[in-house]
Design an enzyme around this catalytic site. Structure first.
Site, PDB file in Angstrom:
ATOM      1  N   ARG A   1       0.835  -1.206   0.000  1.00  0.00           N
ATOM      2  CA  ARG A   1       0.000   0.000   0.000  1.00  0.00           C
ATOM      3  C   ARG A   1       0.874   1.263   0.000  1.00  0.00           C
ATOM      4  O   ARG A   1       0.544   2.257  -0.635  1.00  0.00           O
ATOM      5  CB  ARG A   1      -0.914   0.004   1.229  1.00  0.00           C
ATOM      6  CG  ARG A   1      -2.052  -1.001   1.143  1.00  0.00           C
ATOM      7  CD  ARG A   1      -2.926  -0.925   2.377  1.00  0.00           C
ATOM      8  NE  ARG A   1      -4.022  -1.875   2.310  1.00  0.00           N
ATOM      9  CZ  ARG A   1      -4.926  -2.036   3.267  1.00  0.00           C
ATOM     10  NH1 ARG A   1      -4.849  -1.312   4.385  1.00  0.00           N
ATOM     11  NH2 ARG A   1      -5.886  -2.908   3.135  1.00  0.00           N
ATOM     12  N   ASP A  22      13.009   0.367 -12.344  1.00  0.00           N
ATOM     13  CA  ASP A  22      14.398  -0.065 -12.487  1.00  0.00           C
ATOM     14  C   ASP A  22      14.618  -1.467 -11.910  1.00  0.00           C
ATOM     15  O   ASP A  22      14.156  -1.774 -10.810  1.00  0.00           O
ATOM     16  CB  ASP A  22      15.305   0.941 -11.773  1.00  0.00           C
ATOM     17  CG  ASP A  22      16.777   0.644 -11.971  1.00  0.00           C
ATOM     18  OD1 ASP A  22      17.318   1.075 -13.005  1.00  0.00           O
ATOM     19  OD2 ASP A  22      17.366  -0.017 -11.104  1.00  0.00           O
ATOM     20  N   GLU A  77      12.449  -2.127 -16.819  1.00  0.00           N
ATOM     21  CA  GLU A  77      13.815  -2.579 -17.050  1.00  0.00           C
ATOM     22  C   GLU A  77      13.931  -3.997 -16.502  1.00  0.00           C
ATOM     23  O   GLU A  77      13.965  -4.211 -15.298  1.00  0.00           O
ATOM     24  CB  GLU A  77      14.828  -1.666 -16.362  1.00  0.00           C
ATOM     25  CG  GLU A  77      16.265  -2.072 -16.680  1.00  0.00           C
ATOM     26  CD  GLU A  77      17.288  -1.423 -15.770  1.00  0.00           C
ATOM     27  OE1 GLU A  77      18.287  -0.891 -16.301  1.00  0.00           O
ATOM     28  OE2 GLU A  77      17.104  -1.449 -14.540  1.00  0.00           O
TER      29      GLU A  77
END
Length: 232
Positions: A1, A22, A77
């Site tokens: 959350r 990332d 990514e």
């Protein structure tokens, strides 16, 4: 959350129009992608190795982002090649709009470091640039901060070497190194933009100048701090 509320906060308070997630490979597998090579076999993606909670979080994050701001762009990514990463959650995908084509910069650096110009195989280059699931949109790029860190060099530095400091001006002599470097610098970007994906990523941090390479303090450089910060 807490993580989901952060996404909501940046969208609503700061009007962010997208996020790049990332290194999510470490989030999607129990082994975190450490010491594990992915061959493309689907059993590597959908097995007890899959961190289901991590994948579900990424699905929730994308659903939330696009519900708050339907035109937001999310980019993943991931080095594993997880299928469905760039498909909508409504289809059972993870919901990202794009995934980074991480094999492309590694290909260019490998060619520049290890292969003579005349030995570059165009067919192999094209295969690398187009080897992706065409139902998932990709962001192509030639290099990023990853290629210019810890002793490695940018494409420009590999091409021009020390002449990047002395022979780039029109007032100086154009050497063979500079002539070759400018030509390859343009062609590498042209073919990557043309074949590598549905979007293109400029070298992050290269908008206002060309970054020097980065080398963190280590035994090999006498634990020097000279190159451990971004310089231009």
């Amino acid at each position: 959350r807490f993580l989901l509320s952060n996404l909501s906060w940046y969208l609503e308070e700061y009007m962010f129009d997208g996020f790049r997630f990332d290194g999510i490979t470490s989030l999607m597998y129990h082994h975190h992608g450490v010491g594990y090579g992915f061959s493309g076999d689907y059993n590597e993606y959908f097995s007890e190795n899959t961190e289901i909670d991590g994948v579900v979080y990424l699905m929730l994050a994308n659903a939330l982002i696009h519900r708050i701001f339907p035109d937001a762009i999310t980019i993943a990514e991931d080095v594993s090649g997880m299928p469905g990463l760039g498909r909508p959650t409504e289809e059972g995908g993870v919901g990202f709009d794009y995934r980074l084509s991480m094999a492309l910069p590694d290909k260019w650096i490998k060619l520049l470091k290890e292969v003579k110009d005349e030995d570059w195989e165009v067919g192999n280059i094209i295969h690398t640039l187009t080897n992706r699931r065409h139902t998932e949109k990709c962001i192509a790029y030639c290099e990023s901060h990853d290629q210019a860190i810890v002793g490695d060099k940018t494409i420009s530095m590999w091409l021009f070497d020390k002449e990047i400091y002395t022979n780039m001006s029109l007032l100086s002599e154009e050497t063979f190194t500079v002539h070759r470097g400018v030509a390859l610098h343009k062609m590498i970007r042209l073919i990557t933009i043309g074949l590598g994906g549905e979007g293109y990523l400029n070298f992050m941090g290269n908008e206002f100048g060309h970054p020097e390479w980065i080398d963190f303090p280590r035994e090999g450089n006498g634990f020097s701090y000279q190159y451990c910060r971004r310089q231009w």
